[in-house]
Design an enzyme around this catalytic site. Structure first.
Site, short mmCIF file in Angstrom:
data_model
loop_
_atom_site.label_atom_id
_atom_site.label_comp_id
_atom_site.label_asym_id
_atom_site.label_seq_id
_atom_site.Cartn_x
_atom_site.Cartn_y
_atom_site.Cartn_z
CG ASP A 7 7.32 46.02 -1.97
OD1 ASP A 7 6.25 45.44 -1.68
OD2 ASP A 7 8.44 45.51 -1.76
CG ASP A 17 7.89 42.65 3.62
OD1 ASP A 17 8.29 42.20 4.69
OD2 ASP A 17 6.69 42.90 3.38
CG ASP A 54 12.13 44.42 -3.02
OD1 ASP A 54 10.91 44.67 -2.97
OD2 ASP A 54 12.65 43.47 -2.43
#
EC number: 3.1.3.18
Length: 222
Positions: free
Chosen positions: A12, A14, A171
């Protein structure tokens, strides 16, 4: 170096590869400032991030005094335009990332990105940070018309990177559920834009620093 039993390590963006909270906070604060709302510190933006710009803005508006649909719709393009012009002022790779990327590349592992961030922001951000050439594939939230947790963009990432056994790192629940939906092993990071305890993501493994990544992958069952 011990062998790593993966052909591709996907990330991922961000909150996983890059701490973009400073620039996202600046864009949110600029947008809500146009209607007289006070700014948030960057750390306060973390719980707002992870499900797209519209939800990020809605959460910020809700936390600063509430909103209606008309306000949200009018401020969203202001936020996006500001962000597009200020993508990499404060954004930085997380500690240990570059060393981990170097080690993975040296081991013959390909690196790839699948993010829900739109391509209009993703590609320029990675170029401005100077990391775009390090990735065999970069898939945005609008690349295939659907976003994580749908498995389609993760499948596209794997295909564009050349195929092979892949593990995905993220996250948020969109990342871990997306990886699981795509049939991939997965790792959650404990330092990203979490909206709850990282254990709640029910990932296959958790790291709290990128120094832990390569040793973890070396131990992963083949």
């Amino acid at each position: 170096m011990s062998s790593i039993p993966f052909d591709i390590v996907g990330f991922d963006l961000d909150g996983t590869l890059i701490d973009t909270s400073g620039d996202l906070a600046a864009a949110v604060n600029y947008a809500i400032g146009t209607i007289g709302r006070p700014p948030f510190p960057a750390a306060a933006i973390h719980p707002f991030v992870g499900k797209g710009a519209k939800i990020m803005l809605a959460r910020a508006l809700d936390a600063s005094g509430g909103y209606d649909a008309e306000t949200l719709d009018s401020l969203l393009p202001i936020l996006l335009d500001y962000y597009e012009q200020n993508l990499a002022i404060h954004s930085l790779p997380y500690p240990g990332l570059i060393d981990a990327m170097d080690a993975l590349t040296d081991a013959g592992v390909k690196l790839a990105i699948c993010t829900n961030k739109a391509e209009r922001f993703t590609i320029p951000l990675m170029q401005q940070i100077g990391l775009s050439d390090r990735f065999a594939a970069i898939v945005g939230g609008d690349t295939v018309g659907v976003a994580k947790p749908d498995p389609a963009p993760i499948h596209e990432m794997v295909a564009r990177a050349g195929g092979g056994r892949t593990i995905f790192i993220g996250d948020t629940i969109n990342d871990i559920a997306g990886a699981r939906n795509a049939g991939l092993a997965n790792i959650a990071v404990g330092f990203g834009f979490l909206d709850g305890p990282v254990e709640n993501l029910d990932a296959d493994a958790v790291i709290d620093h990128f120094d832990e990544l390569v040793p973890l992958l070396q131990r992963w069952p083949a």
